[in-house]
Design an enzyme around this catalytic site. Structure first.
Site, short mmCIF file in Angstrom:
data_model
loop_
_atom_site.label_atom_id
_atom_site.label_comp_id
_atom_site.label_asym_id
_atom_site.label_seq_id
_atom_site.Cartn_x
_atom_site.Cartn_y
_atom_site.Cartn_z
N HIS A 94 0.83 -1.13 0.05
CA HIS A 94 -0.01 0.03 -0.08
C HIS A 94 0.68 1.25 0.00
O HIS A 94 1.73 1.31 0.53
CB HIS A 94 -1.14 0.03 1.18
CG HIS A 94 -2.04 0.95 0.99
ND1 HIS A 94 -1.91 2.31 1.19
CD2 HIS A 94 -3.29 0.85 0.61
CE1 HIS A 94 -3.20 2.95 1.02
NE2 HIS A 94 -4.02 1.95 0.57
N ASP A 149 -7.96 -5.38 -0.17
CA ASP A 149 -8.36 -5.97 -1.47
C ASP A 149 -8.19 -7.59 -1.02
O ASP A 149 -8.83 -8.34 -1.65
CB ASP A 149 -7.73 -5.59 -2.62
CG ASP A 149 -8.41 -4.24 -2.79
OD1 ASP A 149 -9.70 -4.03 -2.66
OD2 ASP A 149 -7.56 -3.24 -3.25
N1 CMC Z 1 4.22 -7.57 -4.82
C1 CMC Z 1 5.57 -7.56 -5.04
N2 CMC Z 1 6.33 -6.66 -4.74
C2 CMC Z 1 5.63 -5.25 -4.63
C3 CMC Z 1 4.26 -5.19 -4.35
C4 CMC Z 1 3.48 -6.31 -4.57
N3 CMC Z 1 2.31 -6.42 -4.47
N4 CMC Z 1 4.02 -3.98 -4.12
C5 CMC Z 1 5.00 -3.36 -4.05
N5 CMC Z 1 6.09 -4.03 -4.28
C6 CMC Z 1 7.69 -4.03 -4.52
C7 CMC Z 1 8.00 -3.02 -5.56
O1 CMC Z 1 8.60 -3.82 -6.52
C8 CMC Z 1 9.06 -2.05 -4.84
O2 CMC Z 1 10.12 -2.85 -4.73
P1 CMC Z 1 11.77 -2.21 -4.92
O3 CMC Z 1 11.66 -1.17 -3.87
O4 CMC Z 1 12.69 -3.27 -4.94
O5 CMC Z 1 11.62 -1.34 -6.31
C9 CMC Z 1 8.56 -1.94 -3.46
O6 CMC Z 1 7.69 -2.91 -3.31
C10 CMC Z 1 7.67 -0.42 -3.34
O7 CMC Z 1 6.69 -0.34 -4.42
P2 CMC Z 1 6.07 0.73 -5.09
O8 CMC Z 1 5.48 0.50 -6.40
O9 CMC Z 1 7.08 1.95 -5.15
O10 CMC Z 1 5.20 1.18 -4.12
P3 CMC Z 1 3.82 2.29 -4.46
O11 CMC Z 1 3.34 2.87 -3.17
O12 CMC Z 1 4.05 2.97 -5.60
O13 CMC Z 1 2.57 1.26 -4.66
C11 CMC Z 1 0.49 -0.47 -4.49
C12 CMC Z 1 1.60 0.85 -3.95
C13 CMC Z 1 -0.34 -0.62 -3.81
C14 CMC Z 1 0.30 0.36 -6.11
C15 CMC Z 1 1.49 -1.83 -5.11
O14 CMC Z 1 1.74 -2.21 -3.66
C16 CMC Z 1 0.85 -2.72 -5.65
O15 CMC Z 1 0.86 -2.39 -6.93
N6 CMC Z 1 0.20 -3.71 -5.12
C17 CMC Z 1 -0.60 -4.64 -5.72
C18 CMC Z 1 -1.98 -4.10 -6.05
C19 CMC Z 1 -2.89 -3.82 -4.86
O16 CMC Z 1 -3.15 -4.81 -3.98
N7 CMC Z 1 -3.39 -2.72 -4.63
C20 CMC Z 1 -4.60 -2.59 -3.85
C21 CMC Z 1 -4.22 -1.29 -2.93
S1 CMC Z 1 -5.24 -1.30 -1.45
C22 CMC Z 1 -6.77 -0.63 -2.11
C23 CMC Z 1 -6.69 0.59 -2.53
O17 CMC Z 1 -6.74 1.61 -1.57
O18 CMC Z 1 -6.97 0.88 -3.47
#
Ligand code: CMC
Length: 428
Positions: free
Chosen positions: A317, A374
C-alpha cells in the site's frame, strides 16, 4: 529572522534563501505551504505520484500509515466497522457525527425510497453488450445520472445538495445490481423497500423475476445474515480513504466545475485499475492462475524478481507501512465467520499459503508489504459466493459516500483551485 513555524530553502547556486510557512495539522504530518514557491523562485517542486504532496485540507478521513490507523471524523475504523452499520457511517461522513435512532431511521427510509432508478436508465444499461464488465456499465450509468437527474446544483443550497448526495448513495447499489444482471442477460429486479440497504443489494443481484428468492432446505430465504454482516462491514471499510487515486480524480473533475455525477463516474473509472480498487478482483484471478498450493512458492519468487513485473495482488500500500487496519478488521471477521464461510476450497488454501509465506519472507517484510484490504475482501467475497465481476462494484458502492463528501468539501473550501500541475519539460 526566520519565523519559528517556517522552513527555509536555500538555492545553493545563488545562496538566496526562501522562507515558507509551516501549516499545523490536528493529526499527522504538518505541511510546508509552498503555494508561492514558483512566484518566489521561478522553479516548480517535483513530486510524481504525490508521495510528499498534500493537495488539499480535509476534515473527513485521517490515516497514519506508520501506525496502521484510519479514522472517519476522528472515530477509529475498528469501532465503526464493529459497532455501527454502514448507513450510520454514511451519515457520519456526511454530517460529521453519528445519527441518533430517529435520524438513522429517517435516513434509512429515505434511501430505500430513493433506490429506484429512472426507467430510461434501464434502456441505457440494456444497450451494452452482455460481455460488458459491470464496472464499465456502472461508470457510464452514473455519468448518465447527470442527464436524468440534472439540476444546476447550487452548492449554497444545503437542501439541493443533500438530495443529490442521498440520491447517489441510494441508487448506486441498484445500478451495480442491474449492471451485473445485464451481464448475465437476466431481467432486472427492482429494489424492495422492505429490505435494508445491504440486504437489498444482495436481493437485487439474486432474486428471480417477480422478486422471489431461492428458498433453502430449512425453508429460509437465501440471503444469510452472515452475508449481510460481512458486506455491510466491507462497505464501511471502503467508505472513504483520504486522497487516494480515485478521490483525487473526483476532486480534479470537481475543480473544473463539472457536475458531481460525472466527477464520480470518473472516480469509478479510476478505481477500476488493478493497482487500486480493481485489485480485489485481480486477487482471485491471480489465485486461480496459481492453481495449487504447491505452485505458491514459485509465484512468490516471481513477485520478488526485479526483472519480472509480476506482483502479488492484494499486497502493499502506498500509505500503510504497517498492517492496513481495514485488512485487520476483515481478517478478524474472516476468522470469526470461518464456520459460516466456505473457506475450505483450494483457492482459499492458496490464499492462506501466500499470506503465510509473504508475512515471513524478507523481501515483503523489509518493504512493509502486508496483505491489504483487497486481499481479504477478495477472499471473503469469494467465500460468500459473490461473483468476481462484482467485487470492484462493491468497492464503488462503499466509496460513493466518500467521493460525494470529498466533492462537497472541495467546493466549500475557499482555497480550492482548478487542478493544474506543472511539469519538468525534457523534450525537444
Ligand atoms: N508484490 C511484489 N512487490 C511489490 C508489491 C507487490 N504487491 N507491491 C510493491 N512491491 C515492491 C515494489 O516492486 C518495490 O520494490 P523495490 O523497492 O525493490 O523497487 C517496493 O515494493 C515499493 O513499491 P512501489 O510500487 O514503489 O509502491 P507504491 O506505493 O508506488 O505502490 C501499490 C503501492 C498498492 C500500487 C503496490 O503495492 C501494488 O501494486 N500492489 C498490488 C496491487 C494492490 O493490491 N492494490 C490495492 C491497494 S489497497 C486498495 C486501495 O486503496 O485501492
Amino acid at each position: 529572522m526566520a519565523k519559528k513555524n517556517s522552513m527555509t530553502f536555500i538555492d545553493n547556486r545563488t545562496g538566496k534563501s526562501y522562507e515558507y510557512p509551516i501549516l499545523e495539522a490536528t493529526r499527522g504530518p504538518w505541511v510546508v505551504d509552498v503555494r508561492s514557491f514558483y512566484k518566489d523562485t521561478g522553479m516548480f517542486t517535483y513530486d510524481p505520484g504525490f508521495t510528499s504532496t498534500a493537495s488539499c485540507n480535509s476534515e473527513l478521513t485521517f490515516i497514519n500509515g506508520e501506525k496502521g490507523e484510519l479514522r472517519y471524523h476522528g472515530i477509529e475504523i475498528e469501532e465503526l466497522a464493529t459497532q455501527h452499520s454502514y448507513l450510520e457511517v454514511c451519515f457520519l461522513l456526511s454530517q460529521g457525527r453519528l445519527p441518533d435512532k430517529e435520524e438513522l431511521h429517517a435516513f434509512d427510509l429515505e434511501l430505500r425510497h430513493r433506490s429506484f432508478i429512472h426507467e430510461g436508465l434501464k434502456n441505457l444499461i440494456e444497450s451494452f453488450p452482455n460481455t460488458a464488465h459491470p464496472m464499465a456499465i456502472l461508470s457510464s450509468a452514473v455519468s448518465a445520472l447527470s442527464s436524468f437527474y440534472f439540476e444546476h446544483l447550487n452548492i449554497n443550497s444545503e437542501e439541493e445538495f443533500e438530495q443529490m448526495r442521498r440520491r447517489l448513495i441510494a441508487k448506486i447499489p441498484t445500478l451495480a445490481a442491474f449492471s451485473y444482471r445485464h451481464s448475465l442477460g437476466i431481467p432486472f429486479i427492482y429494489p424492495d423497500i422492505e429490505r435494508s440497504f445491504t440486504e437489498n443489494f444482495l436481493y437485487m443481484m439474486r432474486a428471480y423475476p417477480g422478486g422471489k428468492m431461492h428458498i433453502g432446505r430449512q425453508g429460509e430465504e437465501q440471503i444469510r445474515e452472515v452475508e449481510i454482516e460481512a458486506l455491510d462491514t466491507i462497505f464501511t471499510l471502503h467508505a472513504d480513504h483520504e486522497q487516494n487515486a480515485s478521490t483525487t480524480t473526483v476532486r480534479g473533475v470537481a475543480s473544473t466545475g463539472a457536475h458531481p455525477y460525472v466527477a464520480i463516474s470518473a472516480g469509478i473509472s479510476a478505481l477500476w485499475g488493478r493497482a487500486h480498487g480493481g485489485a480485489n478482483e485481480s486477487v482471485i484471478a491471480q489465485l486461480e492462475m496459481i492453481g495449487s498450493v504447491k505452485n505458491v512458492a514459485a509465484f512468490v519468487e516471481r513477485a520478488k524478481d526485479p526483472d519480472d513485473n509480476f506482483r502479488l495482488m492484494g499486497f502493499g500500500h502506498r500509505v500503510y507501512k504497517n498492517f492496513d487496519p481495514r485488512a485487520k478488521v476483515l481478517k478478524k471477521l474472516q476468522d470469526r465467520l470461518s464456520d459460516e464461510l466456505s473457506l475450505d476450497s483450494e483457492l482459499i488454501m492458496i490464499a492462506r499459503e501466500i499470506e503465510k509465506i509473504a508475512l515471513n519472507d524478507d523481501y515483503f517484510v523489509k518493504r512493509n508489504l502486508y496483505p491489504n484490504i483487497d486481499f481479504y475482501s477478495g477472499v471473503i467475497l469469494y467465500a460468500l459466493g459473490i461473483p468476481r465481476s462484482m467485487f470492484t462494484p462493491i468497492f464503488v458502492i462503499g466509496r460513493t459516500v466518500g467521493w460525494i463528501n470529498q466533492w462537497e468539501e472541495f467546493k466549500k473550501d475557499e482555497t480550492s483551485k482548478i487542478a493544474r500541475p506543472r511539469q519538468l519539460y525534457i523534450g525537444k
